[in-house]
Design a protein around this motif. Structure first.
Motif, PDB file in Angstrom:
ATOM      1  N   ASP A 113       0.837  -1.195   0.000  1.00 53.60           N
ATOM      2  CA  ASP A 113       0.000   0.000   0.000  1.00 53.60           C
ATOM      3  C   ASP A 113       0.876   1.251   0.000  1.00 53.60           C
ATOM      4  N   ALA A 114       0.235   2.390  -0.271  1.00 52.94           N
ATOM      5  CA  ALA A 114       0.980   3.648  -0.393  1.00 52.94           C
ATOM      6  C   ALA A 114       0.480   4.674   0.614  1.00 52.94           C
ATOM      7  N   LEU A 115       1.434   5.423   1.171  1.00 55.68           N
ATOM      8  CA  LEU A 115       1.145   6.565   2.041  1.00 55.68           C
ATOM      9  C   LEU A 115       1.651   7.815   1.331  1.00 55.68           C
ATOM     10  N   VAL A 116       0.747   8.756   1.092  1.00 55.19           N
ATOM     11  CA  VAL A 116       1.075   9.960   0.328  1.00 55.19           C
ATOM     12  C   VAL A 116       1.004  11.163   1.264  1.00 55.19           C
ATOM     13  N   PHE A 117       2.076  11.939   1.325  1.00 54.44           N
ATOM     14  CA  PHE A 117       2.109  13.123   2.185  1.00 54.44           C
ATOM     15  C   PHE A 117       1.801  14.371   1.367  1.00 54.44           C
ATOM     16  N   LEU A 118       0.773  15.104   1.816  1.00 51.92           N
ATOM     17  CA  LEU A 118       0.336  16.337   1.168  1.00 51.92           C
ATOM     18  C   LEU A 118       0.230  17.439   2.222  1.00 51.92           C
ATOM     19  N   PRO A 119       0.255  18.705   1.809  1.00 55.61           N
ATOM     20  CA  PRO A 119       0.277  19.780   2.813  1.00 55.61           C
ATOM     21  C   PRO A 119      -1.018  19.972   3.592  1.00 55.61           C
ATOM     22  N   GLY A 120      -2.187  19.696   2.977  1.00 56.52           N
ATOM     23  CA  GLY A 120      -3.434  19.985   3.686  1.00 56.52           C
ATOM     24  C   GLY A 120      -4.621  19.232   3.132  1.00 56.52           C
ATOM     25  N   ALA A 121      -5.784  19.453   3.785  1.00 54.44           N
ATOM     26  CA  ALA A 121      -7.002  18.735   3.413  1.00 54.44           C
ATOM     27  C   ALA A 121      -7.462  19.079   2.004  1.00 54.44           C
ATOM     28  N   ALA A 122      -7.275  20.322   1.571  1.00 57.69           N
ATOM     29  CA  ALA A 122      -7.720  20.705   0.231  1.00 57.69           C
ATOM     30  C   ALA A 122      -6.967  19.911  -0.831  1.00 57.69           C
ATOM     31  N   GLU A 123      -5.657  19.780  -0.669  1.00 58.93           N
ATOM     32  CA  GLU A 123      -4.864  19.006  -1.625  1.00 58.93           C
ATOM     33  C   GLU A 123      -5.255  17.532  -1.567  1.00 58.93           C
ATOM     34  N   ILE A 124      -5.556  17.030  -0.363  1.00 66.02           N
ATOM     35  CA  ILE A 124      -5.979  15.637  -0.225  1.00 66.02           C
ATOM     36  C   ILE A 124      -7.258  15.386  -1.016  1.00 66.02           C
ATOM     37  N   ARG A 125      -8.214  16.305  -0.921  1.00 67.74           N
ATOM     38  CA  ARG A 125      -9.471  16.124  -1.658  1.00 67.74           C
ATOM     39  C   ARG A 125      -9.225  16.140  -3.167  1.00 67.74           C
TER      40      ARG A 125
END
Length: 848
Positions: A218-230
């Motif tokens: 599986d993959a774990l992706v690091f993003l800066p915030g909830a907006a980018e996650i969506r």
């Protein structure tokens, strides 16, 4: 497979038997978070006391407690429990309590000796949160003053550990530093440089697709915030790969949603977890073999100049990148894709900047005040709070009635601290209770503790009115959680958490049942208690011509509403959320407040003054009684009677602002000023300086007495400016001015010709050549010291010669000039001997 930390546990136990403070450095995946507390559970020095494990995040605290309970074959709440905000799972036999940072501070404030605690473990201390630094400082003082047997263990994977060992030193001996080598499994790092023209979300999606195609797990992706996650979740869904299940993971999600992201994927599918920095530390997410790191993080930045905080997207540090990389090697060998170059990695900051150096220090200042400390220097810090930011924080606490005049915490401040809220919100809740608005205060605080529950596809379509959010929260409280509200998308999870927060606050305030739908009319007033510096007044009248309304904040700067806002016609409002950009600040959440509410609840802070001031726009002196709240003008009305001196001073101020050109200058006054300037240059003192700078500086002296009865610029037309310029002169000086710098000179023709003093070094006499026949020498002024510059003119009034040596002109140059003039003006008399000729002011000879 044994975890790397296990080989170090005997040395750790030996160190803690001898030393009261130890530093443990262990890479991600070494097992320190879960194995160290269990290894210390039966140490003889711990008999009858508990272990406190400090975790920086609620998610990590719950996960660590569950894992330790699982290793013991028990349920959480037996030997191992946890305390986080709004949730406590402990029992009578709990020996290990995993707590979040605010909980530790509260435990220390309630019992500074921590009599029931044998050791405090500061896990993941490299994050350097404000509360962790505060907790360590308070615990260290407690250890030194009250509990020498209290142990402190600071643990981290990526930290410059030596300064901590020095901080925790026993006399000159540094605290022992233990290091665990290696990680659970190796992780291969691959660099995929970003392309400047693409948004980060699209590049992340491409990297995820490549990683899952080339590697298992599986993959774990690091993003800066909830907006980018969506946005990334949407792009991944568009790829149509049904073998992936996408799970978001960030702080504002419900515990149930967070637990889903941590659990193994079902039905043989692969899991992609999209996470913020929340997943960097203390978490083992089942099945993760691949990490995709955007290299970005979103952090709050406090601006002491504006008193506002704003979120900024920044590059991660090398330490954070190492933590993220380590998530891929927790259960098997893994791979980490970094969306930057290896060279760029070398340029990253080595460690995260300590939050204490860039955060709002009001919460810390309150806790120190309750602890009994006014000067942070009384405690030992890894990084001391910046003096300027700390002073500003204490000033805010004074404005919230938290500190008295001597700087000591008030009973109100003591109550605020027990609520575990940021100082502003704690003040809001307590003041709300005082005025009978407990329910509304709890609703408001619950909303403000969460991320904004309403979203819009475009920022200008988001209505900022907090009243709309209170209505949505009321619907949630009645069991009708909306997915859409007032034309905006509603976050049901955020609304549910806000309602839970509100109920928890109500219980703290002694309310048995919280009203689900309080009247929101007083929302602006309650906000004003919390944010008195952000009470704002609209500038100008509302208009439909623009979608931007500007407001003046009580503290001075301006802010703006963008889009056609329901609050755009409000004369006064209170801004709860601003982006901290000074005079370009944008308001994101606000509520209306009435002028009457300001007069009723802020009357002690309203300043009343009578002012006579210059109104530059109207060009008039205004005499008004003004009532102000900081930079806000609540009321202005004309004064019935005004002192003559005050009006004159205001008019003089207006003249200074407008410039001396506003005075009624004409040829006569300009000529007089030039003569005075000539005398100043020739004679010097005591003749007055009449330059622009000097006249403006001494306006009161020479002009002030002549402004009686005037209050408008138009009135200046009645001014005797010549007399004002002459007013500094004594009578003898006036006579001397006429003698030494005469305004006119009588020439041989009998005409009286003006002198031009515009060049004080060489005053000019302009006269027709025929009028000075017979004048042998150049005339002089200033008692013969200064020869005039003679402009000898043709009959048409044009200069034919400029000279200061008239005698030489007659003997030489005149004859050349005469030849030219006889050709052009044949009917005029041009004698052979000009010194013997009769001067004349006539244009032609008689009889022609």
């Amino acid at each position: 497979m044994p975890l790397p930390i296990e080989t170090l546990l005997p040395d750790l136990r030996d160190a803690l038997r001898v030393h009261a403070a130890v530093v443990l450095q262990a890479p991600p995946g070494a097992g320190k978070t879960t194995l160290v507390p269990l290894a210390l559970l039966h140490e003889p020095w711990l008999v009858g006391r508990k272990i406190l494990v400090l975790e920086p995040r609620r998610l990590a605290a719950r996960a660590a407690a569950r894992r330790m309970a699982q290793l013991l074959g028990e349920n959480v709440g037996e030997t191992v429990g946890y305390r986080v905000r709004l949730q406590t799972v402990v029992g009578p036999n709990t020996r290990i309590e995993v707590v979040t940072e605010g909980i530790l501070t509260r435990l220390l404030q309630d019992d500074p000796a921590l009599e029931e605690v044998g050791i405090i473990l500061f896990d993941e201390f490299h994050e350097r949160s404000l509360q962790a630094d505060l907790g360590l400082a308070l615990a260290r003082q407690s250890q030194q003053v009250l509990r020498p047997d209290l142990r402190l263990l600071v643990m981290s994977a990526t930290l410059d550990a030596d300064p901590i060992a020095v901080l925790l030193a026993n006399g000159s001996e540094k605290a022992p530093l233990l290091t665990s080598e290696g990680r659970s499994y190796p992780v291969e790092t691959l660099y995929l440089p970003r392309e400047d023209h693409d948004r980060i979300e699209k590049q992340v999606v491409r990297a995820v697709a490549v990683a899952l195609r080339e590697h298992p797990g599986d993959a774990l992706v690091f993003l800066p915030g909830a907006a980018e996650i969506r946005r990334v979740a949407t792009h991944l869904a568009e790829l149509g790969n049904t073998s992936w299940e996408v799970y978001p993971l960030y702080g504002d999600l419900s515990p149930e949603m967070q637990d889903r992201a941590l659990a193994p994927a079902g039905n043989g599918s692969r899991k992609v977890v999209l996470a913020t920095s929340i997943a960097e530390t203390s978490l083992t997410i089942e099945g993760i073999r691949v990490v995709v790191d955007s290299g970005l993080s979103r952090v709050p930045r406090f601006n002491p100049r504006t008193g506002l905080s704003r979120l900024e997207t920044v590059r991660v540090s090398q330490a954070s990148a190492t933590q993220r990389q380590g998530r891929a090697g927790r259960t098997a060998p893994g791979w980490c894709y970094r969306l930057w170059t290896e060279a760029a990695h070398a340029g990253l900051a080595p460690f995260n900047a300590p939050e204490i150096l860039q955060a709002d220090l009001a919460p810390l200042a309150l806790e120190l005040a309750v602890w009994g400390i006014r000067d942070p220097g009384e405690l030992a810090w890894l990084d001391a709070p910046p003096a300027g930011t700390f002073a500003q924080a204490r000033a805010l606490l004074h404005s919230l009635d938290t500190l008295d005049a001597a700087g000591k915490v008030t009973s109100h401040g003591q109550q605020m601290a027990t609520l575990g809220l940021p100082p502003r919100l704690a003040h809001l809740v307590l003041r709300g209770k005082e005025i009978g608005q407990t329910a509304l205060a709890c609703h408001l605080a619950g909303l403000l503790l969460e991320r904004d529950p309403l979203r819009a596809p475009q920022p200008e379509l988001l209505d900022i009115d907090l009243g709309i959010r209170l209505e949505a929260l009321a619907a949630t409280a009645k069991g009708r959680a909306p997915s859409q509200w007032a034309g905006m998308q509603a976050d049901r999870g955020a609304l549910a958490r806000a309602w839970e927060q509100a109920q928890h606050l109500a219980r703290q305030l002694g309310e048995r049942r919280l009203v689900p739908d309080p009247d929101p009319a007083a929302a602006g007033l309650l906000l004003a208690f919390a944010y008195p510096d952000r009470i704002a007044q609209r500038l100008g009248q509302p208009t439909q011509a623009t979608s931007t309304e500007r407001y003046r904040l009580r503290s001075g700067p301006t802010a703006q509403l963008t889009g056609h806002q329901s609050l755009g016609r409000a004369e006064f409002l209170v801004a709860a959320h601003l982006d901290g950009r000074g005079n370009a600040a944008r308001i994101f959440l606000a509520a209306e407040i009435t002028k009457q509410e300001l007069y009723t609840h802020f009357k002690e802070e309203i300043e009343r003054a009578e002012a006579v001031r210059w109104d530059a726009a109207a060009g008039v002196v205004r005499a008004q009684a003004t009532e102000r709240l900081g930079a806000l003008v609540l009321q202005e009305k004309p004064l019935a009677q005004t002192g003559e001196v005050a009006v004159r001073e205001a008019l003089l101020d207006g003249i200074r602002q407008t410039g001396l050109q506003v005075l009624p200058w004409d040829d006569g006054t300009e000529h007089l000023r030039a003569r005075l300037g000539f005398m100043r240059q020739v004679v010097g003192d005591p003749w007055p300086d009449v330059s622009d700078a000097a006249l403006a500086t001494h306006l009161d002296d020479w002009l002030g007495p002549f402004l009686v009865g005037m209050q408008r610029l138009d009135d200046l037309r009645r001014l005797d400016l010549a007399e004002a310029l002459l007013s500094p002169l004594a009578w003898t000086q006036r006579q001397e001015l006429d003698r030494m710098a005469p305004s006119h000179l009588v020439v041989p023709s009998g005409s009286r010709r003006p002198l031009d003093y515009s060049n004080p070094a060489a005053p000019v006499l302009a006269v027709r050549l025929q009028e000075v026949f017979g004048m042998l020498e150049t005339p002089r002024i200033a008692d013969g010291r200064v020869p005039l510059m003679m402009h000898l003119l043709s009959p048409a009034g044009r200069p034919v010669q400029v000279t200061q040596d008239l005698h030489s002109f007659w003997r030489t140059t005149y004859f050349d000039v005469r030849k030219d003039l006889r050709g052009r003006y044949p009917k005029h008399h041009w004698p052979d001997d000009p010194l013997a000729a009769t001067p004349t002011a006539r244009a032609k000879r008689r009889g022609t």
